[in-house]
Design an enzyme around this catalytic site. Structure first.
Site, PDB file in Angstrom:
ATOM      1  N   GLU A 129       0.837  -1.202  -0.107  1.00 51.58           N
ATOM      2  CA  GLU A 129      -0.043  -0.019   0.018  1.00 51.58           C
ATOM      3  C   GLU A 129       1.004   1.203  -0.147  1.00 51.58           C
ATOM      4  O   GLU A 129       0.339   2.214  -0.599  1.00 51.58           O
ATOM      5  CB  GLU A 129      -0.808  -0.006   1.091  1.00 51.58           C
ATOM      6  CG  GLU A 129      -1.958   1.255   1.416  1.00 51.58           C
ATOM      7  CD  GLU A 129      -3.073   1.249   0.150  1.00 51.58           C
ATOM      8  OE1 GLU A 129      -3.701   0.247   0.132  1.00 51.58           O
ATOM      9  OE2 GLU A 129      -2.669   2.291  -0.520  1.00 51.58           O
ATOM     10  N   LYS A 159       4.321   4.171 -10.281  1.00 45.00           N
ATOM     11  CA  LYS A 159       3.054   3.904  -9.272  1.00 45.00           C
ATOM     12  C   LYS A 159       1.956   3.756 -10.491  1.00 45.00           C
ATOM     13  O   LYS A 159       1.043   3.165 -10.215  1.00 45.00           O
ATOM     14  CB  LYS A 159       2.906   5.237  -8.769  1.00 45.00           C
ATOM     15  CG  LYS A 159       3.894   5.562  -7.386  1.00 45.00           C
ATOM     16  CD  LYS A 159       4.109   6.904  -7.117  1.00 45.00           C
ATOM     17  CE  LYS A 159       5.093   6.899  -5.942  1.00 45.00           C
ATOM     18  NZ  LYS A 159       5.374   8.264  -5.700  1.00 45.00           N
ATOM     19  N   VAL A 203       2.515   3.312  -3.384  1.00 44.33           N
ATOM     20  CA  VAL A 203       1.720   4.475  -4.083  1.00 44.33           C
ATOM     21  C   VAL A 203       0.704   5.308  -3.385  1.00 44.33           C
ATOM     22  O   VAL A 203      -0.015   4.991  -2.442  1.00 44.33           O
ATOM     23  CB  VAL A 203       0.379   3.769  -5.088  1.00 44.33           C
ATOM     24  CG1 VAL A 203      -0.195   4.706  -5.818  1.00 44.33           C
ATOM     25  CG2 VAL A 203       1.252   2.821  -6.191  1.00 44.33           C
TER      26      VAL A 203
END
Ligand code: NAP
Length: 447
Positions: free
Chosen positions: A130, A206, A133
């Site tokens: 998590e 990302k 990004v």
């Protein structure tokens, strides 16, 4: 009360993020145990230099330079070293030894995600990232879990705080790129070597991750078209502002279909797939992403049933990023306590990554033209001949104080057109005798 089991946590790296993760593990042990259903024991912290100063005071006995031995004896491994090696080998070793892995390493996940996921599936362990990004913003889990019963059609993200700070500074003060970058470096938002940020490489990693989760297909960095912000000028920003736009570096993942549909966009070349790209983009000033200032991040998601969603918050920093790491850690610990690998990603989408030439978008074009009668008609005709229709055309007259010669600046916003049609139009425009120069060509979203 039943005694909770203890899970051993190995932490790799104790820099900006790792030090905050170590602090939370030690200071909030009781809270974490109650939420994870197991005691999370910080077994050791691997670093390069045992004597380096740390942001947080931590027991010296926890530190080691032997990362490999540390990961082999852990239930949970948190990788916060960064870089490709030795992070990649250590993560693979950890998973092969049955440990769940949490990482914030976007470069590694974007480059070698398929190998890491394969190994996690094979070992039946959880791999989560998590923090990779948009720092603190919970975005991957909502895309993976909350929206798993919907179809995402488009994701637009401001996922790099450094470039958002620079562009926001240019927009609010009129500064040139170099001056805004220097200010970002002075305030610690940009690194001494800002290439990865300003050339869009960090945002591209990302974008690959966001596209993979959104479209249930593993995309890598090679699938992402990437342009940075170093060629955006103060004049571009001023012209955009004047026309009611703001310039943002966007990471875009968008479903394109051969014919288009109610909720999807038509591809330029009749292909179906996903366009994954990073480039400076004009957004109308009333678009929700236009209100994202400074070094903040935000991700705007469009889904068939959910409609439009926006996730906003701090995209970097030790504490915010540690928050995302801890969320992953608790989830991984619970998967161990409850048994089973936990919630895995699905890759049933199998859509192809499309080249930038498939993208269809609106464009902003700045032209320096001779101030002569008939110029506007000539330019409009040439656009029409190339199938690019003009939505807005504005002219501003300038008089050179020394020569007294007048020139005109033309600003054109087109309707949606293909990259190829636009490129051909711009080439043809350059050949007109009334054109002094093409001052800018930028893509527009959100119109
Ligand atoms: P950092 O401050 O540079 O810290 C890196 C840490 O890893 C240091 O403690 C370093 O040890 C250790 N390390 C590096 N190479 C090593 C090696 N070969 N062996 C053992 N230890 C090694 O990095 P960070 O800013 O915390 O970022 C960590 C990760 O999180 C990166 O993948 C980054 O992309 C990601 N991330 C960071 C942020 C953020 O805001 N910083 C946000 C989102 C994601 P020494 O201290 O001894 O040198």
């Amino acid at each position: 009360m039943t005694e909770l089991r203890t899970l051993k946590v190995a932490l790799l790296g104790c820099g900006n993020v790792g030090a905050q993760v170590a602090r939370i593990l030690l200071d909030d042990a009781e809270m974490l145990a109650s939420r994870a259903g197991a005691r999370l024991e910080l077994a050791g912290i691997a670093v390069r230099n045992l004597d380096a100063p740390r942001d947080v005071e931590l027991p010296r006995g926890l530190f080691t330079t032997d990362a490999e031995t540390l990961v082999k004896d852990a239930d949970l491994v948190i990788e916060l070293m960064g870089g490709i090696e030795p992070a990649r080998t250590l993560i693979l070793t950890a998973m092969r030894n049955g440990a769940c892995v949490v990482t914030g390493n976007k470069a590694l996940v974007a480059k070698d995600g398929p190998t890491l996921h394969e190994e996690a599936d094979k070992a039946g362990v959880q791999l989560s990232y998590e923090a990779a990004v948009a720092g603190a913003i919970p975005i991957l889990r909502p895309i993976r879990d909350s929206l798993s019963g919907d179809r995402i059609t488009r994701v637009l993200g401001i996922v790099n705080g450094t470039t958002n700070f620079i562009l926001d500074q240019m927009d609010s003060t009129g500064a040139q790129f170099a001056d805004a970058l220097a200010e970002a470096q002075r305030l610690g938002y940009a690194e001494a070597d800002p290439t990865a940020d300003v050339e869009g490489h960090d945002a591209a990693s990302k974008a690959a991750i966001l596209a993979s989760l959104s479209f249930h297909t593993r995309f890598s960095l090679d699938d992402v078209y990437c342009e940075g912000i170093s060629s955006v000028t103060a004049a571009d920003i001023a012209a955009a502002k004047d026309a009611g736009f703001v310039i943002k570096l966007l990471a875009i993942a968008e479903k394109l279909e051969a014919t288009g549909g109610e909720t999807s966009t038509e591809a330029a070349d009749g292909n179906t797939g996903v366009s994954v790209r990073v480039h400076p983009t004009l957004l109308p000033r009333e678009h929700p992403l236009a209100a994202v200032h400074g070094a903040f991040n935000a991700v705007f998601v469009e889904a068939e049933n959910a409609g439009e969603l926006m996730f906003y918050g701090q995209g970097a920093g030790g504490k915010p990023t540690a928050s995302a790491v801890m969320g992953d850690l608790i989830s991984a610990a619970r998967s161990i306590v409850l048994g089973g690998p936990g919630r895995a990603e699905t890759t049933t989408g199998q859509v192809v990554a499309l080249p930038i030439t498939s993208a269809v978008t609106s464009y902003y074009i700045g032209l320096d033209v001779a101030d002569q009668p008939g110029v506007l008609a000539k330019i409009a005709r040439l656009f029409a001949e190339h199938g690019v229709s003009i939505e807005i055309m504005r002219q501003t007259i300038h008089r050179d104080a020394d020569s007294n010669v007048e020139s005109a600046e033309l600003r054109i916003v087109t309707h949606r057109a293909s990259e190829a049609a636009l490129a051909a139009t711009v080439e043809a425009v350059k050949g007109l005798d009334v054109i002094n120069s093409v001052t800018s060509v930028l893509r527009v979203e959100g119109v």
